[in-house]
Design an enzyme around this catalytic site. Structure first.
Site, PDB file in Angstrom:
ATOM      1  N   GLY A 121      68.606  -8.607  17.200  1.00  0.00           N
ATOM      2  CA  GLY A 121      68.543 -10.374  16.492  1.00  0.00           C
ATOM      3  C   GLY A 121      66.954  -9.897  16.046  1.00  0.00           C
ATOM      4  O   GLY A 121      66.605 -10.023  17.366  1.00  0.00           O
ATOM      5  N   CYS A 122      66.798 -11.157  15.445  1.00  0.00           N
ATOM      6  CA  CYS A 122      65.096 -11.392  15.375  1.00  0.00           C
ATOM      7  C   CYS A 122      64.578 -12.613  16.245  1.00  0.00           C
ATOM      8  O   CYS A 122      63.411 -11.852  17.035  1.00  0.00           O
ATOM      9  CB  CYS A 122      64.644 -12.334  13.625  1.00  0.00           C
ATOM     10  N   TYR A 123      66.058 -13.183  16.493  1.00  0.00           N
ATOM     11  CA  TYR A 123      64.899 -14.041  18.336  1.00  0.00           C
ATOM     12  C   TYR A 123      64.889 -12.990  19.381  1.00  0.00           C
ATOM     13  O   TYR A 123      63.600 -13.071  20.199  1.00  0.00           O
ATOM     14  CB  TYR A 123      65.704 -15.767  18.314  1.00  0.00           C
ATOM     15  N   SER A 164      61.889 -11.292  19.634  1.00  0.00           N
ATOM     16  CA  SER A 164      61.274 -11.612  19.531  1.00  0.00           C
ATOM     17  C   SER A 164      60.925 -12.329  21.328  1.00  0.00           C
ATOM     18  O   SER A 164      59.782 -12.416  21.625  1.00  0.00           O
ATOM     19  CB  SER A 164      60.438 -12.540  18.905  1.00  0.00           C
TER      20      SER A 164
END
Lengths: 345, 345, 345, 345
Positions: B148-150, B153
Site C-alpha cells: 500500500g502507499c501508506y 511511505s
C-alpha cells in the site's frame, strides 16, 4: 555528444531545459549559470533533481560558456541576451534565446514593444523558432529566437488557416489563459498562492507584448498586415495554457475542411495532435510535454470558427520547443529527448 | 521483450503502470482490461497518451491474459485478484497484485481487516513487494503483493531503525497525508473538487486498513509483535504523500547515527534519497517519480525522533513500485523504465 | 461606538480584522495604518472591499492613533508592538497585539525564542488572549497578547484535559498543518503558487517559535513544567489549520469521558464545536469563521488519545480571536460582529 | 417574518440560499427538502453550519410547502419545477425557480434547448429575475425565473450598451470561465479533484444552453433578433466566474463613454461595481458575495470593446440573486441579508 550550456538555469524555463537535457541521449550539460545560486549545486534550487543533475551553478562568464558549449540556451530576462549573443556566436556556439530579443526581424517592432536593440545586425540572421512552421530555416540557423508561450499556442492553430486564406483577417480574437509558471519564479504578489487560488482574471488586456509577435508572424504568412485582439488571463494552476481563438471564415467553409487544412499542415509533425470532434483540448492532457493539442468547432449560427489549443507553457511554450529547436539545428530527429510518455494526472 | 498485461488499466494506478510500461525498453503491452472502457482505445480514457498508447481496452478474460502475457499487473479492487491469481500463475504468468489480497502471509491478518481469503495457499508463496526491503525474495517470486502507499511511505524510513533496534517499539506514531488520487478515479463526494479545495482533514482515524499491514512488516523485522498509531489525512493536491513519524529512541542515539543507519541500509538503492539536514522532504520533489525522500530530525528536548518521508502515492506508492517489482522479478536493473528525470514543478 | 484602529491593516490578519470590524455594529474604524499603502484607499490593497471600506491608509503615527482610537489592533511584525504599546496605553487606548510581543508573562521565555524585550513591565500586565481559557482576565485587561494560530488550535482541545489531569504530560505530540496565508502576504518563494501547489512538507521541525508558547500555557494549566513535540506543515490551501494531537491518557479513560471533559469546559462557549464521533473536523467547515471544531478518537490498541482541531488560521487563529478579545474587553457579547453564517464551500 | 422554504437544499445553490436566509433579518426557514438527506439535520450535509441551521431535511411535499411557506426557492433540476410551481402558486406562495423552467417567456425557445414545457401558461406570467434589469417586473411577480450564472455575468455588462445602441450586434463573442461548483454537487469524473487540478478546458463549445437565454434578453433589449457566440470554460477553482466579452462598437465611441453608459445604468444599484481603468475584475474579489465587478477596455487598434465581468457563480450567479429577487418581491431593500463584508482572501 552536444555540449549544452543553460544560462539562467534556475528559473522555471531554464530548469525545465535542464530536466530535458539531462535525459537527452545526445547531450551533456556543460554549464549552468545562475546569479542567485552561483557556487551551489543545481539541485539546491530544484531538489526534485537530486541525484540526477550534479552540475554546480556558476556566474555568467560568456567567454567560458563560448569555449565550453556547442549550444547555449539563454533563459534570461529581455535585454541581457542581445548583449551576450554576438560573443557566443563568435566563439562558434549556436544560440537559442528564450527572451524576445531575437524574435523580431524588424528592429522597429521590437523597439516599439521592448527597448532599443543593440544587436540589430543579428536580427536579420536570427530565425523565429516556431518549429512546425519555420523548420527549414531553423535547421540552418546559428541563432534562434524561441517563441513566446502565448504566440506558440495561438499561431500553431492559426497559421495553416491563414496560409490557406481561409480566414477573414480582420476578425481574429485570441482569448488565452495561462498557468502561473508563466509569470516566472521570482516572488511577487501576483504569484502568491493566496492571491491566485480562487482567482481568475485578465491582465494586460489588449496591450500584452506577445501581441505584436503574433501579428508579425500572421502578417508574414498572410502576405499582408494583420492585427488581432489578444487578451491573456491567469489560471489558478501551475503549468498549462489554453487559447480560445475566434475568427470569421473568409468564405463558407465546412468544419471538416478546416480540420483537414490543419491536419495536412502538421501531418508529419509529432508534437501537434488534432483532437477528435466533441473532445476539446485540455491543459491536463499536455502537462509536462511538448505537445500542442488542437480543437476546431464551427459556430454556424454566427458564421464563426472557434479554435482551441492547449500547450504546457513551460514545455512547448518554452523549454520543450527550445530543445526541439536544438534538435533541428543539430540535425537530430526532433523528438529526441522529448518523447517521455505523458502523465495520466 | 516482456509481454505485460494490465488489468484495471483505466484507474489511476493502472494508467500510471501503462505510462511507465510504454516507455520501458524491455516491455510490450500485451493487453489492457477495463470494464468501463472495454472496446475503446485506452487514450479515450486518458487523452494525454493519445499517439503514444494505441492499445484497445478489453473485458477481463483470464485465459486470454494468461496466454498473452508473461506478467500481469492486477490493478483491481480487493477480492477480485485472489480469484484471478491462481489461474494466471498456472498459465505460467507472473503476477503483481496492487490490491491487499497478497500482502499478508497470515490469512488471519488479511481476514481481520478485509474479508475471507479464497486463495490461502498462495499467501504462503506470495512476497510482500517492498522492493528495498525484500529484494531477494522478490527476485524469485512468481507472485508479489505490491505494498500500500501508506505502508511504503512509513516503512521505508522505519525498517532500518527497527532492524537496528534503535527504536522504542511502543512509541511509534505515524501521521500521514495523502493526495486525492489515493482515493481512486471513481467519482464520489470525497473527491469532488469543491469538497477538497480548502479542505484538510483526517479520516479512518486509527482504523485504516493499512495499519495492520505496517504492523505486520514491523513485527517481522523486529522479531516481536509491534503495534503503532496511524492517522491518515487528505491533502488538497492530486499526487503525493508525506508521512511524519514520531518515535522514541530505545537509547540515547545521535541524529547522525540515525541518518547513518538509514543511509547504510539504502546505500546502493537508487530510489531512496536522504535529504540534507534542515531540508525536509517535500511531495513536490518526488511528484511523478519512484523516489522516496527521507528526512530525520531529533527533538532532543522531548527525547523523540521525527522521521519524514515523501513519495508519489501513484508512483512509488503504487505503479512505480509495481514496475520496480517487475524489473526485479525478470532480472532487469531495477531502474529500467523508471529513470525519467523528475519535473522541476 | 468603539473607535478602533488597525495598525498593519494590509496584511492578511489586519485586512481580516478590518473586514470583521466593518460589519461590527458597535465599532467604527478610526484609522488604518499601512507602510506600503499609506495615502491610498484601503480597497486598493483589497479590492474585494470596494464600496464597503472607504478608509484611506496612513503612516503609523502613535500619537494620532492614541487620540483617535479606543482600541488599537497591532497586526505588525514582532518587535514593533513592544515599542508602540506603552504610548498607546498611556493615551488611554486598549491594545490587542497579534505579534508574540505580549504573549509571554516571563520575559526570559520571550527572549529565548525572539529577541530582547524592551517593555518588560507591560508583560506582567498583559493577558494571553485565548478567549475561552482566560476569559475573565481578558475582560479587565488593558493589553492582550493575541495567541498564535498554532497555539490556538493545539491548546483549545488540550487545555481541558490537562486541567483535568487526564493526560500523561510526557507524551504530547502535535502534528499541525496550516494553509499558506499563515506565512503572511509578503511575497517569497515559499508562498509562490507553483512551489505550493502539489507540495506538502514539514518546516521548522521541532523548532517553531509557537512551541514555547504552547508549553507556557500547558505548564500554567498543569501546574508543572510541560514540554511537547510540535511539527508544523504547509498545506496547499489558502486558509485553514488542522492539528492532530497524540497523547497517552494518564490512566484508563473512556473516549466518552474525554469528550465530556471538553464539552463541559466549553459548554457555554459559542465558538467551540465538538464534532460527532466518526466525523472528524475539516478546515473547510470553519473557513472564514471564528469556530474551532474538535474531534476525539481513542486508539485503544495503543493506549493513545487522538485529538483533532480545525480552525481558520486567519479567523480564530488571528483576526477573529482578536475581535473576540475586543468584545470581551469592552463588555460586549463575545459573538458580536463574529456571527456570520459560515459558507457551505 | 417571511417564511421561506428551500427545495433541493443540499445542492450548492440550495445550501447557499440557506446560508443567506439564516442570516436574513426578515426570514425564517420554514422547510428544507432534500431527497438524499431527508430525515437528517441539514448540517449533516453541510457541517460548516453546525450550530447555525437546525432544520431537519424532509422529502418534497408540495402541499406542505405551500402551507408552510410564503416563498419557495426551487433549487432543483430542470423539469421538476414546472411540475411544482402551479400548485405552489395556488397555495399563495411566491416562487423563485433556479432552473431554466421559468426563464423563457416563449415556450418554443425553452423547448428547443430543453424539453417539452408542461406549464406554458405560467411562462407568460413569470419574470426573468435579472434584478438590475427587470427590477420593476420582479417587484410585482408571483414567480421569477432566476437567471443562469453565465447569462448573469454576460448580460450585466452588455445590456446597458445594447439598450444604448452602442454595439454592432453581429459582433458579440462571450468567452466565459466558471469555477467547478457550477457543475453542481453530484459526483462525476468532470468534478473529480485530480481531473480538475491543472486542467483548463472549454466545454459545450457554442452549444451551451445558456446561449439562447442570453440571446433572448439581448434581443428583447435591442428590439431585434440578436445572436452571439458563447464558449464556456472550466477553471480549477471552487467558486467564481469571469466573462470576457468582445464586441465592435456600432460607431466610434470612447472607452469613457462606454464606462459612463454602464455606470449610469447601475448608478443606484449596490451590487454592480465598475472597476477603475487598468484594474480588471477578479473572481477573488467577489467570492462569496452578490457583487458583479465590471471592467471595460477599448482595443482601438482593432476597433473592439472588451468587457469583463466577475461574479460568484453560486452567489450573484445563483443563490445571491435568488435572495435579491425575494427582497424585491417582498418590498424589502434589495441588500437585506446580502450585505456581508467580502473576504480579503
Amino acid at each position: 555528444m552536444i555540449r549544452a550550456a543553460v544560462a539562467g538555469g534556475t528559473g522555471y524555463a531554464g530548469a525545465e531545459i535542464i530536466r530535458l537535457l539531462s535525459g537527452h541521449p545526445q547531450v551533456q550539460i556543460a554549464a549552468i549559470t545562475s546569479r542567485q545560486f552561483a557556487g551551489q549545486p543545481f539541485d539546491r534550487a530544484f531538489p526534485s533533481m537530486a541525484g540526477r543533475v550534479s552540475v554546480v551553478c556558476e556566474e555568467m562568464n560568456p567567454e567560458r560558456l563560448g569555449r565550453a558549449a556547442d549550444v547555449v540556451f539563454l533563459a534570461l530576462p529581455h535585454k541581457i541576451p542581445m548583449a551576450l549573443a554576438p560573443g557566443l556566436l563568435s566563439s562558434g556556439c549556436k544560440v537559442i534565446d528564450l527572451s524576445a530579443d531575437f524574435r523580431f526581424r524588424d528592429p522597429a517592432l521590437y523597439e516599439a514593444a521592448y527597448q532599443p536593440h543593440t544587436a540589430k545586425d543579428l536580427l536579420r540572421e536570427s530565425v523565429y523558432g516556431l518549429c512546425e512552421v519555420y523548420t527549414e530555416e531553423i535547421r540552418t540557423a546559428r541563432i534562434v529566437g524561441n517563441p513566446g508561450c502565448y504566440p506558440t499556442s495561438v499561431l500553431l492553430p492559426l497559421v495553416p488557416l491563414v496560409k490557406a486564406g481561409l480566414l477573414d483577417l480582420e476578425s481574429i480574437v485570441a482569448d488565452s489563459k495561462s498557468g502561473v509558471s508563466g509569470a516566472g519564479r521570482s516572488p511577487s504578489l501576483t504569484v502568491h498562492f493566496c492571491e491566485v487560488a480562487e482567482s481568475f482574471k485578465a491582465y494586460k488586456v489588449a496591450v500584452h507584448r506577445h501581441n505584436p509577435e503574433m501579428e508579425m508572424v500572421l502578417s508574414r504568412e498572410a502576405g499582408r498586415s494583420v492585427t488581432m485582439t489578444f487578451v491573456p488571463h491567469l489560471v489558478p494552476m501551475s503549468r498549462g495554457m489554453l487559447s480560445t481563438i475566434y475568427a470569421r471564415p473568409s468564405a463558407a467553409v465546412s468544419v471538416e475542411a478546416v480540420r483537414d487544412c490543419i491536419a495536412a499542415c502538421y501531418s508529419d509533425r509529432p508534437f501537434v495532435r488534432l483532437r477528435p470532434a466533441g473532445m476539446p483540448p485540455d491543459t491536463l492532457h499536455v502537462r509536462g510535454t511538448n505537445y500542442c493539442d488542437i480543437g476546431v468547432v464551427s459556430d454556424e449560427r454566427n458564421r464563426r470558427l472557434i479554435l482551441m489549443s492547449a500547450i504546457d507553457n513551460v514545455g512547448k511554450g518554452a523549454a520543450g520547443q527550445a530543445v526541439q529547436n536544438m534538435n533541428l539545428m543539430f540535425g537530430l530527429p526532433e523528438t529526441t529527448g522529448l518523447d517521455q510518455v505523458p502523465h495520466a494526472l
